[in-house]
Scaffold this motif. Sequence first.
Motif, PDB file in Angstrom:
ATOM      1  N   ASN A  98       0.982  -1.065   0.154  1.00 38.14           N
ATOM      2  CA  ASN A  98       0.065  -0.234  -0.309  1.00 38.14           C
ATOM      3  C   ASN A  98       0.730   1.259   0.035  1.00 38.14           C
ATOM      4  N   LEU A  99       2.025   1.057   0.767  1.00 36.70           N
ATOM      5  CA  LEU A  99       2.572   2.365   0.834  1.00 36.70           C
ATOM      6  C   LEU A  99       3.452   2.285  -0.959  1.00 36.70           C
ATOM      7  N   ARG A 100       3.749   1.791  -1.484  1.00 32.17           N
ATOM      8  CA  ARG A 100       4.221   1.504  -2.673  1.00 32.17           C
ATOM      9  C   ARG A 100       3.303   2.061  -3.636  1.00 32.17           C
ATOM     10  N   ASN A 101       2.077   1.828  -3.840  1.00 30.09           N
ATOM     11  CA  ASN A 101       1.245   2.093  -4.363  1.00 30.09           C
ATOM     12  C   ASN A 101       0.851   3.973  -3.965  1.00 30.09           C
ATOM     13  N   ARG A 102       1.452   4.240  -3.286  1.00 29.30           N
ATOM     14  CA  ARG A 102       1.175   5.835  -2.921  1.00 29.30           C
ATOM     15  C   ARG A 102       2.258   6.410  -3.177  1.00 29.30           C
ATOM     16  N   GLY A 103       3.418   5.645  -3.326  1.00 27.26           N
ATOM     17  CA  GLY A 103       4.561   6.659  -4.144  1.00 27.26           C
ATOM     18  C   GLY A 103       4.979   6.627  -3.436  1.00 27.26           C
ATOM     19  N   VAL A 104       5.157   5.690  -1.797  1.00 23.38           N
ATOM     20  CA  VAL A 104       6.543   5.476  -1.135  1.00 23.38           C
ATOM     21  C   VAL A 104       8.254   4.700  -1.342  1.00 23.38           C
ATOM     22  N   ARG A 105       8.712   5.491  -1.528  1.00 23.43           N
ATOM     23  CA  ARG A 105       9.570   4.795  -1.689  1.00 23.43           C
ATOM     24  C   ARG A 105      10.447   3.150  -0.438  1.00 23.43           C
ATOM     25  N   ILE A 106      10.241   2.559  -1.118  1.00 21.66           N
ATOM     26  CA  ILE A 106      11.187   1.683  -0.073  1.00 21.66           C
ATOM     27  C   ILE A 106      12.668   1.233  -0.320  1.00 21.66           C
ATOM     28  N   ARG A 107      13.469   0.875   0.797  1.00 19.85           N
ATOM     29  CA  ARG A 107      14.907   0.431   0.606  1.00 19.85           C
ATOM     30  C   ARG A 107      14.799  -1.150   1.781  1.00 19.85           C
ATOM     31  N   VAL A 108      15.437  -1.823   1.365  1.00 18.89           N
ATOM     32  CA  VAL A 108      15.401  -2.856   2.935  1.00 18.89           C
ATOM     33  C   VAL A 108      17.371  -3.078   2.534  1.00 18.89           C
ATOM     34  N   LEU A 109      18.131  -3.288   3.694  1.00 14.07           N
ATOM     35  CA  LEU A 109      19.045  -4.030   3.154  1.00 14.07           C
ATOM     36  C   LEU A 109      19.053  -5.269   3.969  1.00 14.07           C
ATOM     37  N   THR A 110      19.771  -5.628   3.817  1.00  8.50           N
ATOM     38  CA  THR A 110      19.582  -7.350   4.489  1.00  8.50           C
ATOM     39  C   THR A 110      20.627  -8.255   4.736  1.00  8.50           C
ATOM     40  N   ASP A 111      21.025  -8.694   5.159  1.00 13.24           N
ATOM     41  CA  ASP A 111      22.677 -10.191   5.423  1.00 13.24           C
ATOM     42  C   ASP A 111      21.754 -11.647   5.267  1.00 13.24           C
ATOM     43  N   THR A 112      20.631 -11.790   4.237  1.00 11.30           N
ATOM     44  CA  THR A 112      20.379 -13.041   3.844  1.00 11.30           C
ATOM     45  C   THR A 112      19.969 -12.805   2.274  1.00 11.30           C
ATOM     46  N   PRO A 113      20.622 -12.913   1.526  1.00 10.31           N
ATOM     47  CA  PRO A 113      20.265 -12.220   0.751  1.00 10.31           C
ATOM     48  C   PRO A 113      19.254 -13.670  -0.173  1.00 10.31           C
ATOM     49  N   GLU A 114      19.447 -14.754   0.121  1.00 10.51           N
ATOM     50  CA  GLU A 114      18.872 -15.876  -0.341  1.00 10.51           C
ATOM     51  C   GLU A 114      16.981 -16.058   0.026  1.00 10.51           C
ATOM     52  N   ALA A 115      17.147 -15.072   0.864  1.00  6.02           N
ATOM     53  CA  ALA A 115      15.597 -14.564   1.538  1.00  6.02           C
ATOM     54  C   ALA A 115      14.835 -14.300   0.252  1.00  6.02           C
ATOM     55  N   ILE A 116      13.299 -15.981   0.681  1.00  2.00           N
ATOM     56  CA  ILE A 116      11.831 -16.255  -0.493  1.00  2.00           C
ATOM     57  C   ILE A 116      11.533 -14.288  -0.118  1.00  2.00           C
ATOM     58  N   ALA A 117      10.836 -13.939   1.041  1.00  2.00           N
ATOM     59  CA  ALA A 117      10.631 -12.116   0.934  1.00  2.00           C
ATOM     60  C   ALA A 117      11.377 -11.263  -0.078  1.00  2.00           C
ATOM     61  N   ILE A 118      12.685 -11.537  -0.498  1.00  2.00           N
ATOM     62  CA  ILE A 118      12.674 -10.543  -1.408  1.00  2.00           C
ATOM     63  C   ILE A 118      12.216 -10.797  -2.797  1.00  2.00           C
ATOM     64  N   GLN A 119      12.137 -11.566  -3.274  1.00  2.00           N
ATOM     65  CA  GLN A 119      11.638 -11.655  -4.460  1.00  2.00           C
ATOM     66  C   GLN A 119       9.889 -11.060  -4.120  1.00  2.00           C
ATOM     67  N   GLU A 120       8.685 -11.633  -4.245  1.00  2.00           N
ATOM     68  CA  GLU A 120       7.853 -10.959  -3.138  1.00  2.00           C
ATOM     69  C   GLU A 120       8.097  -9.319  -3.221  1.00  2.00           C
ATOM     70  N   GLY A 121       9.003  -9.144  -2.310  1.00  2.00           N
ATOM     71  CA  GLY A 121       8.857  -7.430  -2.116  1.00  2.00           C
ATOM     72  C   GLY A 121       8.757  -6.752  -4.094  1.00  2.00           C
ATOM     73  N   LYS A 122       9.993  -7.073  -4.319  1.00  3.73           N
ATOM     74  CA  LYS A 122      10.231  -6.605  -5.506  1.00  3.73           C
ATOM     75  C   LYS A 122       9.376  -6.582  -6.857  1.00  3.73           C
ATOM     76  N   ARG A 123       8.249  -7.475  -6.840  1.00  4.68           N
ATOM     77  CA  ARG A 123       7.347  -6.878  -7.660  1.00  4.68           C
ATOM     78  C   ARG A 123       6.843  -5.950  -7.417  1.00  4.68           C
ATOM     79  N   TYR A 124       6.589  -5.125  -5.978  1.00  3.45           N
ATOM     80  CA  TYR A 124       5.878  -3.858  -5.631  1.00  3.45           C
ATOM     81  C   TYR A 124       6.882  -2.638  -5.521  1.00  3.45           C
ATOM     82  N   GLY A 125       8.396  -2.760  -6.686  1.00  4.46           N
ATOM     83  CA  GLY A 125       8.979  -1.911  -6.834  1.00  4.46           C
ATOM     84  C   GLY A 125      10.022  -1.714  -5.461  1.00  4.46           C
TER      85      GLY A 125
END
Length: 214
Positions: free
Chosen positions: A107-134
């Motif tokens: 919903n934040l992305r739909n409002r134009g909010v920029r979201i950046r995430v730093l992670t120490d687990t590059p293989e996390a399955i959540a990454i691909q899901e999050g990238k779908r929304y920018g």
Amino acid sequence: MRRLTITIVWIATFCSITGFTVWAFVKEIILPHPDYIPYIALVVGIFGVISLGVILHQKLRELEGIVVSRQDRSTVSQSFAIPTLRSIDIFAGDLSWFLEDIEVYKNLRNRGVRIRVLTDTPEAIAIQEGKRYGIEFKQYPNGMSAPIKASITDTDDETECRALVVRRRTPRRRARQGESYEYWMKFYHGSKEYPIIKAMALLFEKLWKKGRPL
């Protein structure tokens, strides 16, 4: 505290509309009936103690942070993220919690909010899901672990910026009993604690520039 403020505002409004002042109250109600005075004093005293207790409780929450269960962690983090206006930057670890909050970020992305995430687990399955929304993801530089778990919002504005620091917490009593961990959370507000939020923002930018895109 908010309800107390609203109550005081309503009383003030009533007085301004009716012309009913404190002195009028004393003159018309208390003075003709002196037996009322002890009761009025008791009510005023109770009201004062309650008001002081509310204020002290709020101040302690601000100073010491709060402790929540695993089940309530998502509720608190989502409530923190929802008011974001322009940007939210997240110091994350393994992203095991991310999918629980994904609808809020969507919903934040739909409002134009920029979201950046730093992670120490590059293989996390959540990454691909999050990238779908920018949502943008990077791995911490040089394979480092998260130096802090925190979210910071609207860091371009000194008064509107906020931060939420999160730490996993397992009290000794719970550890001995084999119970699950809790989360300690601390809120920071730019109007009062801008230097702390600014330091977090500068650290995030430094790590983001050197991080590996995912």
